[in-house]
Motif scaffolding. Structure first.
Motif, PDB file in Angstrom:
ATOM      1  N   LEU A 152       0.828  -1.206   0.000  1.00  0.00           N
ATOM      2  CA  LEU A 152       0.000   0.000   0.000  1.00  0.00           C
ATOM      3  C   LEU A 152       0.862   1.257   0.000  1.00  0.00           C
ATOM      4  O   LEU A 152       0.377   2.353  -0.272  1.00  0.00           O
ATOM      5  N   PRO A 189      -0.257  -3.813  -4.070  1.00  0.00           N
ATOM      6  CA  PRO A 189      -0.682  -4.958  -3.252  1.00  0.00           C
ATOM      7  C   PRO A 189      -0.603  -6.269  -4.040  1.00  0.00           C
ATOM      8  O   PRO A 189      -1.239  -6.405  -5.074  1.00  0.00           O
ATOM      9  N   VAL A 236      -2.221 -11.238  -0.629  1.00  0.00           N
ATOM     10  CA  VAL A 236      -1.758 -10.553   0.582  1.00  0.00           C
ATOM     11  C   VAL A 236      -2.818  -9.505   0.928  1.00  0.00           C
ATOM     12  O   VAL A 236      -3.033  -8.566   0.171  1.00  0.00           O
ATOM     13  N   PHE A 277      -7.528  -3.716   8.618  1.00  0.00           N
ATOM     14  CA  PHE A 277      -7.240  -2.426   9.249  1.00  0.00           C
ATOM     15  C   PHE A 277      -7.836  -2.336  10.645  1.00  0.00           C
ATOM     16  O   PHE A 277      -8.831  -2.984  10.957  1.00  0.00           O
ATOM     17  N   HIS A 302     -14.533   2.318   9.033  1.00  0.00           N
ATOM     18  CA  HIS A 302     -14.365   2.950   7.734  1.00  0.00           C
ATOM     19  C   HIS A 302     -13.974   1.963   6.650  1.00  0.00           C
ATOM     20  O   HIS A 302     -13.932   2.305   5.480  1.00  0.00           O
ATOM     21  N   SER A 303     -13.628   0.761   7.056  1.00  0.00           N
ATOM     22  CA  SER A 303     -13.216  -0.220   6.061  1.00  0.00           C
ATOM     23  C   SER A 303     -14.405  -0.999   5.505  1.00  0.00           C
ATOM     24  O   SER A 303     -14.385  -1.452   4.359  1.00  0.00           O
ATOM     25  N   TRP A 363     -23.198   0.701   2.897  1.00  0.00           N
ATOM     26  CA  TRP A 363     -24.349   0.490   2.012  1.00  0.00           C
ATOM     27  C   TRP A 363     -24.483  -0.975   1.589  1.00  0.00           C
ATOM     28  O   TRP A 363     -25.361  -1.333   0.833  1.00  0.00           O
ATOM     29  N   SER A 395     -12.180   8.741   4.163  1.00  0.00           N
ATOM     30  CA  SER A 395     -11.224   8.023   5.000  1.00  0.00           C
ATOM     31  C   SER A 395     -10.190   7.292   4.147  1.00  0.00           C
ATOM     32  O   SER A 395     -10.545   6.594   3.205  1.00  0.00           O
ATOM     33  N   VAL A 405      -8.614   4.730   4.870  1.00  0.00           N
ATOM     34  CA  VAL A 405      -8.861   3.293   5.009  1.00  0.00           C
ATOM     35  C   VAL A 405      -9.859   2.812   3.953  1.00  0.00           C
ATOM     36  O   VAL A 405      -9.698   1.740   3.363  1.00  0.00           O
ATOM     37  N   LEU A 406     -10.864   3.633   3.691  1.00  0.00           N
ATOM     38  CA  LEU A 406     -11.860   3.258   2.678  1.00  0.00           C
ATOM     39  C   LEU A 406     -11.217   3.143   1.297  1.00  0.00           C
ATOM     40  O   LEU A 406     -11.638   2.339   0.471  1.00  0.00           O
ATOM     41  N   ASP A 463      -7.910   2.391   0.872  1.00  0.00           N
ATOM     42  CA  ASP A 463      -6.946   1.287   0.918  1.00  0.00           C
ATOM     43  C   ASP A 463      -7.643  -0.066   0.796  1.00  0.00           C
ATOM     44  O   ASP A 463      -7.068  -1.024   0.284  1.00  0.00           O
ATOM     45  N   THR A 464      -8.872  -0.138   1.306  1.00  0.00           N
ATOM     46  CA  THR A 464      -9.597  -1.413   1.333  1.00  0.00           C
ATOM     47  C   THR A 464      -9.704  -2.074  -0.047  1.00  0.00           C
ATOM     48  O   THR A 464      -9.292  -3.219  -0.203  1.00  0.00           O
ATOM     49  N   ARG A 512      -7.921  -1.604  -2.598  1.00  0.00           N
ATOM     50  CA  ARG A 512      -6.582  -1.883  -3.133  1.00  0.00           C
ATOM     51  C   ARG A 512      -6.056  -3.187  -2.564  1.00  0.00           C
ATOM     52  O   ARG A 512      -5.545  -4.040  -3.294  1.00  0.00           O
ATOM     53  N   THR A 513      -6.167  -3.350  -1.243  1.00  0.00           N
ATOM     54  CA  THR A 513      -5.630  -4.563  -0.641  1.00  0.00           C
ATOM     55  C   THR A 513      -6.422  -5.800  -1.068  1.00  0.00           C
ATOM     56  O   THR A 513      -5.899  -6.898  -1.117  1.00  0.00           O
ATOM     57  N   LEU A 514      -7.700  -5.595  -1.420  1.00  0.00           N
ATOM     58  CA  LEU A 514      -8.512  -6.728  -1.878  1.00  0.00           C
ATOM     59  C   LEU A 514      -8.326  -6.987  -3.370  1.00  0.00           C
ATOM     60  O   LEU A 514      -8.949  -7.879  -3.934  1.00  0.00           O
ATOM     61  N   LEU A 553      -9.070  -5.019  -6.072  1.00  0.00           N
ATOM     62  CA  LEU A 553     -10.092  -4.567  -7.015  1.00  0.00           C
ATOM     63  C   LEU A 553      -9.459  -3.730  -8.131  1.00  0.00           C
ATOM     64  O   LEU A 553      -8.509  -2.992  -7.888  1.00  0.00           O
ATOM     65  N   HIS A 610     -13.566  -1.089 -10.802  1.00  0.00           N
ATOM     66  CA  HIS A 610     -14.396  -1.515  -9.677  1.00  0.00           C
ATOM     67  C   HIS A 610     -14.192  -0.635  -8.453  1.00  0.00           C
ATOM     68  O   HIS A 610     -15.119  -0.428  -7.677  1.00  0.00           O
ATOM     69  N   LYS A 622     -17.595   0.652  -7.266  1.00  0.00           N
ATOM     70  CA  LYS A 622     -18.089  -0.011  -6.052  1.00  0.00           C
ATOM     71  C   LYS A 622     -17.773   0.751  -4.776  1.00  0.00           C
ATOM     72  O   LYS A 622     -18.418   0.530  -3.764  1.00  0.00           O
ATOM     73  N   ILE A 623     -16.741   1.590  -4.796  1.00  0.00           N
ATOM     74  CA  ILE A 623     -16.358   2.288  -3.565  1.00  0.00           C
ATOM     75  C   ILE A 623     -16.571   3.796  -3.699  1.00  0.00           C
ATOM     76  O   ILE A 623     -17.344   4.393  -2.968  1.00  0.00           O
ATOM     77  N   PRO A 644     -20.485   5.109  -4.717  1.00  0.00           N
ATOM     78  CA  PRO A 644     -21.445   5.088  -3.611  1.00  0.00           C
ATOM     79  C   PRO A 644     -21.022   5.972  -2.444  1.00  0.00           C
ATOM     80  O   PRO A 644     -21.874   6.581  -1.798  1.00  0.00           O
ATOM     81  N   ALA A 645     -19.711   6.065  -2.185  1.00  0.00           N
ATOM     82  CA  ALA A 645     -19.259   6.862  -1.037  1.00  0.00           C
ATOM     83  C   ALA A 645     -19.502   8.349  -1.264  1.00  0.00           C
ATOM     84  O   ALA A 645     -19.723   9.089  -0.317  1.00  0.00           O
ATOM     85  N   MET A 661     -26.784   5.184   2.116  1.00  0.00           N
ATOM     86  CA  MET A 661     -25.361   5.156   1.838  1.00  0.00           C
ATOM     87  C   MET A 661     -24.526   5.431   3.072  1.00  0.00           C
ATOM     88  O   MET A 661     -23.449   4.900   3.234  1.00  0.00           O
TER      89      MET A 661
END
Lengths: 261, 254
Positions: A57, A75, A79, A83, A88-89, A93, B148, B150-151, B153-154, B156-158, B160, B164, B168-169, B172-173, B250
């Protein structure tokens, strides 16, 4: 054997308010398959920075980061970072089920996706709450949803950034035991950042302590406590207490003196 | 339960003073008055427009300009707002120009737009889009800036994809912020639409209103004003309802 995830001579410099700040320098860490390694350090010591670099990251300023022998850029597949800030993660919705599906829905067919989501939710004990929205759940449950979302991708490496840091002591203990079970079941490699000494000793196969500024690894300690571990009996063992003592010392505490910093 | 009751009850009960005023006006008003003809004469006033088949097209033209203008402003405001909010350096480079354009009064655009595009629907659109874009752009910029980390990074680490991550993030955010901007921009867009029509007489409800005023058809002016008022009320109601319900979903609050 090549380590699952490793870094050599890692150096990270981040822009700060008054020029660039050197956060990490000369960090060498290599984590074997199915190993549980904790990274400990006082706050601001660069634990999270190290984890973000391992997770792709944050790019390293110098040195090398490898995952299964391949240098990482962004990433890597398999892996996944969990968090601390679960609120926030998770996507408010989406229901719990659809949150857990987020990492796999684009890659898998409907049937397999549902199967994996059910499996991951069963592992964290939240299958019956699958159709709720995350904000209706308690903090501990929300963190379990985030862990389930990572598990659904069947990760090789799970990077956890103070995942239980915002939870109360009892929830924390039960999630620690759940995480142990999940790891023995899935044989996932786990790198776990925490500032909680007891937690690190209790969970890890090995722990490293970051100190200094810029930080490097000050102490590496193997934790040969037998598994499965138990919240009461393991924590009463003489060798547990001895290990705990050494970690506190490495963090700068001395017997008979009040804690500093 | 309480919220539901309030939402259902307020528009009707809140309209009572207006209804009372109209009733009094009807009772004491003089049908021959050139300035304040009572409400019953208003329908007769707009009857010639209905007979000439001009009223519905006029409402249609106004609605088209309004809806199209608001849609373009929404897309433009959301995209530019997101880009500006995502990067500090872009923000710093563009903000002074954006602030200047925002301060430019919408009405002053009419002569320029008419000069370049003539008295056309496109000209109306340009004049409506510019001022309606700002509230959407600004709320979207702030929302993107305060998102945020974190929102972000989420996904990215998954693993997507960029597409997407956007659909998807990010979308809607940021939707609640965009809709909040639309809620502010919608009445503004309607006002500007009518204003341009009154000033330029191109077409639409505003042009009819301007023509009726020039012909001293006071009952027709009031009749058209009522239609414009109902249109504005409906627009406001729809946009507010949409914004509240989507935001609730939302943002995940009851």
């Amino acid at each position: 054997m090549t380590p699952t995830i490793s870094c050599t001579d890692l150096e990270v410099t981040l822009p700060g308010a008054s020029g660039a700040v050197n956060i990490l320098a000369g960090v060498n860490l290599s984590v074997a398959k199915a190993e549980f390694v904790s990274i400990l350090g006082t706050s601001g010591s660069g634990k999270t920075t190290l984890l973000r670099v391992l997770g792709g990251l944050l790019p390293a300023t110098g040195g090398e980061v490898r995952c299964d022998g391949t240098p990482i850029q962004g990433p890597p597949d398999g892996v996944v970072t969990v968090f601390q800030d679960y609120a926030h993660s998770l996507l408010p919705w989406r229901t719990v089920r659809r949150n857990v599906a987020l990492g796999i829905e684009a890659r898998l067919g409907r049937a397999e996706r549902d199967e994996r989501v059910d499996e991951a939710l069963t592992m964290v004990g939240l299958l019956e709450r699958a159709d709720e929205y995350p904000w209706r759940l308690s903090g501990g449950m929300q963190q379990r949803v985030q862990i389930a979302r990572a598990l659904a991708t069947r990760p090789r490496v799970l990077l956890m950034d103070e995942p239980f840091g915002a939870l109360d002591a009892m929830t924390k203990a039960s999630l620690q035991d759940q995480l142990q079970q999940v790891q023995s079941l899935t044989e996932t490699t786990i790198v776990f950042v925490t500032h909680d000494v007891e937690e690190a000793v209790y969970l890890s196969d090995r722990l490293v302590v970051l100190n200094g500024s810029p930080a490097d690894i000050g102490l590496t300690l193997d934790i040969p406590l037998p598994r499965p571990r138990h919240q009461i009996s393991t924590k009463e063992r003489a060798d547990y207490l001895e290990l705990r003592h050494r970690v506190y010392e490495a963090l700068g505490h001395t017997v008979g003196e009040p804690a500093r910093g | 339960m309480k919220a539901k009751k309030e939402r259902g009850g307020t528009p009707i009960r809140g309209l009572l003073p207006l209804v009372a005023l109209l009733v009094i006006w009807e009772l004491v008003g003089d049908p021959a008055s050139p300035y304040f003809p009572p409400p019953s004469t208003w329908i007769d006033g707009i009857q010639p427009l209905i007979d000439a088949d001009k009223l519905l097209p006029a409402i249609g033209q106004t609605s088209l300009t309004f809806v199209l203008g608001l849609a373009i402003a929404t897309a433009l405001g959301a995209i530019v707002g997101t880009l500006v909010g995502a990067s500090r350096s872009v923000d710093r480079a563009l903000s002074p120009s954006l602030e200047f354009l925002r301060a430019l009064p919408a009405a002053s655009l009419v002569p320029v737009a008419a000069l370049v595009l003539g008295y056309t629907t496109q000209m109306k659109l340009v004049v409506v889009v510019l001022p309606a874009t700002w509230p959407i752009l600004l709320t979207c910029r702030t929302a993107r800036r305060t998102l945020s980390p974190v929102l972000l990074d989420t996904p990215r680490t998954l693993g997507l994809s960029t597409w997407h991550r956007t659909t998807k993030i990010l979308t809607p955010a940021l939707t609640p912020a965009v809709l909040l901007g639309v809620r502010v921009a919608a009445p503004l867009a309607l006002i500007i639409t009518l204003l341009v029509e009154i000033v330029t007489r191109v077409n639409g409800l505003g042009a009819a209103l301007g023509a009726a005023q020039a012909g001293f058809l006071s009952a027709q002016v009031y009749g058209l004003l009522t239609i414009a008022g109902i249109l504005g009320f409906a627009v406001n109601w729809i946009v507010t309802r949409a914004e509240t319900s989507v935001s609730r979903r939302m943002r995940g609050t009851v």
